[in-house]
Design an enzyme around this catalytic site. Structure first.
Site, mmCIF file in Angstrom:
data_model
loop_
_atom_site.group_PDB
_atom_site.id
_atom_site.type_symbol
_atom_site.label_atom_id
_atom_site.label_comp_id
_atom_site.label_asym_id
_atom_site.label_seq_id
_atom_site.Cartn_x
_atom_site.Cartn_y
_atom_site.Cartn_z
ATOM 1 C CE1 TYR A 56 0.250 2.385 4.068
ATOM 2 C CE2 TYR A 56 0.511 0.944 2.174
ATOM 3 C CZ TYR A 56 0.315 1.111 3.528
ATOM 4 O OH TYR A 56 0.189 0.006 4.333
ATOM 5 C CB SER A 204 6.639 -4.371 9.665
ATOM 6 O OG SER A 204 6.249 -3.113 9.181
#
Length: 329
Positions: A56, A204
């Protein structure tokens, strides 16, 4: 915030975690100051499972987490991931790398960036088909023995891979996308995990924000938002998928909750071995998500949401062709 146990080795975490990816990457411009504030607010609310990864950014997400938790190590369960070959000069070119030497390199870098001497949960981010899973997990197990890692995890792994990995070293958690519009884990992965006594971490869980009802068209996304290239957010698919978001919003209104809270409550009701990690860079959204544990869906409401997905088939794949090729290996 309630607590849940992932796997049979005793990893106890908050019933809901916090995904940090969007604080620096993928969903439009990052806001590191807001991200740090969000993490600190999470700890105040008892949301202690903080999920990051070296990819990330790359790297700056772990640095952000490290700043946010400085001086509060005993209040947090840190989860990070490795498994990509990262070229800082070309960070968007990413191939998988499950070699033992990459696991050893990655953990040392992660510990330095996070400012800690160990992480609680260390995942292989994507399975490398070119390296036997026994070799990768064997090296990860050595990191446990060295005290750099407490528990091991896999992300987006196939059932047979999970079995082989667990036979090499106990796996505490498998992380995959799971939400009202991504039900794939129910077919084979969740039954396998429950047979082996492994926990499940759902990333998610709000359908990359779609299930909140806030995204009605591509115009609602920033120009640099990764979702603009995601198949499920393309014009035709998005229009069809809005039926599911509208059904979630309808049910939420009827019980006095927000769509996000209903989507998370649905996941929490699917089993005590499931921990969702909704991502946000907003303290206000974090507070909304954390309150999902107070939403007690009835069996009828859970079934109603199940049926909404069955009745309205979700359009579009989870990733593009290259991304889909890294799943379920």
């Amino acid at each position: 915030m309630d607590r849940r146990t992932l796997g049979g080795q005793g990893l106890e975490v908050s019933a809901e975690g916090l995904g940090c990816m969007g604080m620096t990457w993928a969903y439009g411009a990052g806001d590191q100051a807001a991200g740090e504030e969000t993490i600190r607010r999470a700890l105040e609310l008892g949301v202690t499972l903080i999920d990051t990864a070296e990819i990330y950014g790359p790297f700056n997400n772990e640095e952000l987490v490290g700043r946010a938790i400085a001086g509060r190590r005993d209040e947090v369960e840190i989860a990070t991931k490795f498994g990509f070959a990262i070229d800082p000069a070309e960070p968007r070119r990413r191939g998988v790398d499950g070699r033992p030497e990459n696991a050893r390199r990655a953990i040392d870098g992660s510990l330095q960036r996070l400012g800690v001497d160990h992480v609680d949960l260390f995942y292989q981010h994507r399975v490398d088909p070119g390296v036997p899973i026994e070799e990768t997990v064997g090296a990860m197990g050595e990191l446990v023995a060295a005290g750099k890692v407490r528990y091991l995890g896999l992300s987006e792994a196939a059932p047979e891979t999970i079995r082989r990995a667990h036979a090499t070293h106990p796996i505490s958690a498998v992380q995959s996308e799971y939400s009202l519009w991504t039900r794939d884990p129910e077919d084979e992965v969740l039954p396998t995990l429950r047979e082996l006594g492994i926990g499940f971490v759902a990333y998610s869980p709000l359908g990359r924000g779609f299930l909140t009802g806030a995204i009605r068209s591509l115009d609602d996304l920033a120009e640099d938002d990764w979702r603009r290239q995601n198949p499920r957010f393309q014009e035709e698919a998005l229009a069809a998928n809005l039926k599911l978001a509208d059904r979630v919003a309808e049910l939420a209104k009827g019980i006095g909750a927000t769509p996000a809270q209903v989507a998370l409550a649905w996941l929490l009701a699917k089993g005590e071995d499931i921990v969702p990690i909704p991502g946000t860079k907003s303290p206000r959204r974090l507070e909304e998500n954390a309150a999902a544990g107070e939403v007690d869906l009835s069996a009828e409401q859970v079934a109603d949401l199940d049926q909404a997905v069955a009745a309205e088939a979700v359009r579009g794949s989870r990733y593009d062709e290259a991304g889909m090729g890294m799943l379920n290996r």
